[in-house]
Design a protein around this motif. Structure first.
Motif, PDB file in Angstrom:
ATOM      1  N   PRO A  25       4.867   0.010   5.990  1.00 57.66           N
ATOM      2  CA  PRO A  25       4.059   0.657   7.129  1.00 57.66           C
ATOM      3  C   PRO A  25       3.635  -0.723   8.024  1.00 57.66           C
ATOM      4  CG  PRO A  25       3.231   1.622   5.242  1.00 57.66           C
ATOM      5  CD  PRO A  25       4.229   0.568   4.719  1.00 57.66           C
ATOM      6  N   ASP A  26       3.281  -2.004   7.572  1.00 51.76           N
ATOM      7  CA  ASP A  26       2.935  -2.687   8.527  1.00 51.76           C
ATOM      8  C   ASP A  26       3.978  -3.252   9.386  1.00 51.76           C
ATOM      9  OD1 ASP A  26       0.198  -2.697   7.201  1.00 51.76           O
ATOM     10  OD2 ASP A  26       0.301  -4.465   6.086  1.00 51.76           O
ATOM     11  N   THR A  27       4.839  -3.412   8.780  1.00 49.33           N
ATOM     12  CA  THR A  27       6.248  -3.710   9.523  1.00 49.33           C
ATOM     13  C   THR A  27       6.634  -2.899  10.547  1.00 49.33           C
ATOM     14  OG1 THR A  27       7.291  -5.056   7.908  1.00 49.33           O
ATOM     15  CG2 THR A  27       8.468  -4.384   9.506  1.00 49.33           C
ATOM     16  N   ALA A  28       6.496  -1.518  10.376  1.00 43.84           N
ATOM     17  CA  ALA A  28       6.704  -0.502  10.963  1.00 43.84           C
ATOM     18  C   ALA A  28       5.813  -0.386  12.236  1.00 43.84           C
ATOM     19  CB  ALA A  28       6.650   0.894  10.528  1.00 43.84           C
ATOM     20  N   THR A 128      -6.208  -0.300  11.184  1.00 50.17           N
ATOM     21  CA  THR A 128      -5.070   0.380  10.233  1.00 50.17           C
ATOM     22  C   THR A 128      -4.967  -0.293   9.008  1.00 50.17           C
ATOM     23  OG1 THR A 128      -3.470  -0.706  11.451  1.00 50.17           O
ATOM     24  CG2 THR A 128      -4.199   1.124  12.374  1.00 50.17           C
ATOM     25  N   ASN A 129      -4.923  -1.673   9.093  1.00 52.03           N
ATOM     26  CA  ASN A 129      -4.738  -2.366   7.680  1.00 52.03           C
ATOM     27  C   ASN A 129      -5.807  -2.191   6.691  1.00 52.03           C
ATOM     28  OD1 ASN A 129      -4.859  -5.108   6.128  1.00 52.03           O
ATOM     29  ND2 ASN A 129      -2.657  -4.602   6.437  1.00 52.03           N
ATOM     30  N   LYS A 134      -3.333   2.157   0.250  1.00 54.96           N
ATOM     31  CA  LYS A 134      -2.269   1.429  -0.458  1.00 54.96           C
ATOM     32  C   LYS A 134      -2.273   0.155  -0.484  1.00 54.96           C
ATOM     33  CE  LYS A 134       1.297   5.137   0.218  1.00 54.96           C
ATOM     34  NZ  LYS A 134       2.535   5.347   0.637  1.00 54.96           N
ATOM     35  N   VAL A 135      -3.024  -0.628   0.519  1.00 59.01           N
ATOM     36  CA  VAL A 135      -3.193  -2.163   0.563  1.00 59.01           C
ATOM     37  C   VAL A 135      -4.081  -2.406  -0.231  1.00 59.01           C
ATOM     38  CG1 VAL A 135      -3.562  -3.942   2.237  1.00 59.01           C
ATOM     39  CG2 VAL A 135      -2.303  -2.054   3.328  1.00 59.01           C
ATOM     40  N   ALA A 207       3.505  10.199  12.697  1.00 60.48           N
ATOM     41  CA  ALA A 207       4.084  10.484  11.545  1.00 60.48           C
ATOM     42  C   ALA A 207       3.664   9.833  10.402  1.00 60.48           C
ATOM     43  CB  ALA A 207       5.762  10.505  11.628  1.00 60.48           C
ATOM     44  N   LEU A 208       3.522   8.554  10.581  1.00 55.74           N
ATOM     45  CA  LEU A 208       2.867   7.592   9.680  1.00 55.74           C
ATOM     46  C   LEU A 208       1.622   7.950   9.222  1.00 55.74           C
ATOM     47  CD1 LEU A 208       3.914   3.936  10.965  1.00 55.74           C
ATOM     48  CD2 LEU A 208       4.885   5.046   8.632  1.00 55.74           C
ATOM     49  N   GLY A 209       0.767   8.464  10.347  1.00 53.47           N
ATOM     50  CA  GLY A 209      -0.762   8.715   9.765  1.00 53.47           C
ATOM     51  C   GLY A 209      -0.740  10.282   8.796  1.00 53.47           C
ATOM     52  N   ALA A 210       0.155  11.104   9.475  1.00 52.92           N
ATOM     53  CA  ALA A 210       0.328  12.168   8.612  1.00 52.92           C
ATOM     54  C   ALA A 210       0.706  11.964   7.176  1.00 52.92           C
ATOM     55  CB  ALA A 210       0.984  13.320   9.281  1.00 52.92           C
TER      56      ALA A 210
END
Length: 217
Positions: A25-28, A128-129, A134-135, A207-210
């Motif tokens: 996710p961070d890379t995206a 966001t991080n 998950k982090v 999409a990532l947030g959902a």
């Protein structure tokens, strides 16, 4: 390296490199920012995410992350907040106006400048991080493997490893941002192409947030 309560520091650094080489996710997020808003935005995003990692390291060292992970309610709140924030950022990018329209409307132009300001991009990336549960779980599971169990300096070990993690990640992610931003700059010289790139990245953020909000603990 076996001091300050740290063991196998070389192995730790190698593992961090491999983890950063694996898209997540961070890379995206960094690639998305670089594609939509350029290399500088990507680097500021990488810096924000690295600072977010430092926050996680500090929270882990103080035991706050363990408390959050143990509380299903707190964990759910953070997960929903993180997902909602990503969706919010994505919607803002989806609603961005063409440069010509933004020039007519002073308020729209000001909002667009604020959205692309380096400080804004930095804080958005950091939030966001920090709000990604998950982090939190990752830091709780990964870093303790390199902290000596009998050490009386566990807090310092967590902080040093967290800073090392952030520094290595910053170097890797900055390179990723420069590469993605350079490729996007060549492909998106046309303002209309750049606009749709930004909107496409906005859709990806939604999409990532959902996905984050719907993921089980």
């Amino acid at each position: 390296m076996n001091f300050l309560g740290i063991s196998d520091f070389g192995l730790f650094c190698a593992a961090v490199l491999l983890l950063n080489a694996t898209p997540g996710p961070d890379t995206a997020y960094i690639v998305g920012r670089s594609i939509a808003q350029g290399r500088a935005a990507g680097i500021m995003s990488a810096l924000g995410i690295s600072v977010g990692c430092c926050v996680h390291a500090l929270a882990s060292a103080l035991g706050l992350s363990a408390i959050l992970a143990a509380s299903s309610t707190a964990f759910l709140v953070i997960k929903l907040a993180g997902g909602a924030y990503l969706i919010y950022l994505g919607i803002r990018m989806l609603m961005v106006k063409p440069a010509a329209d933004a020039g007519v409307d002073a308020a729209s132009a000001a909002a667009l400048r604020d959205q692309r300001a380096p400080a804004t991009i930095f804080w958005q990336a950091m939030i966001t991080n920090v709000l990604n549960p998950k982090v939190i779980l990752f830091f709780l599971a990964f870093i303790p493997q390199f902290v000596q169990g009998e050490s009386s300096q566990k807090t310092i070990a967590f902080l040093v490893l967290g800073l090392a993690f952030a520094a290595i990640s910053m170097c890797w992610n900055s390179g990723t941002a420069l590469l993605a931003g350079t490729l996007a700059r060549r492909a998106g010289r046309n303002p209309h192409v750049r606009l749709w790139l930004e909107r496409g990245v906005g859709a990806a953020f939604v999409a990532l947030g959902a996905k984050l909000m719907l993921t089980k603990n």
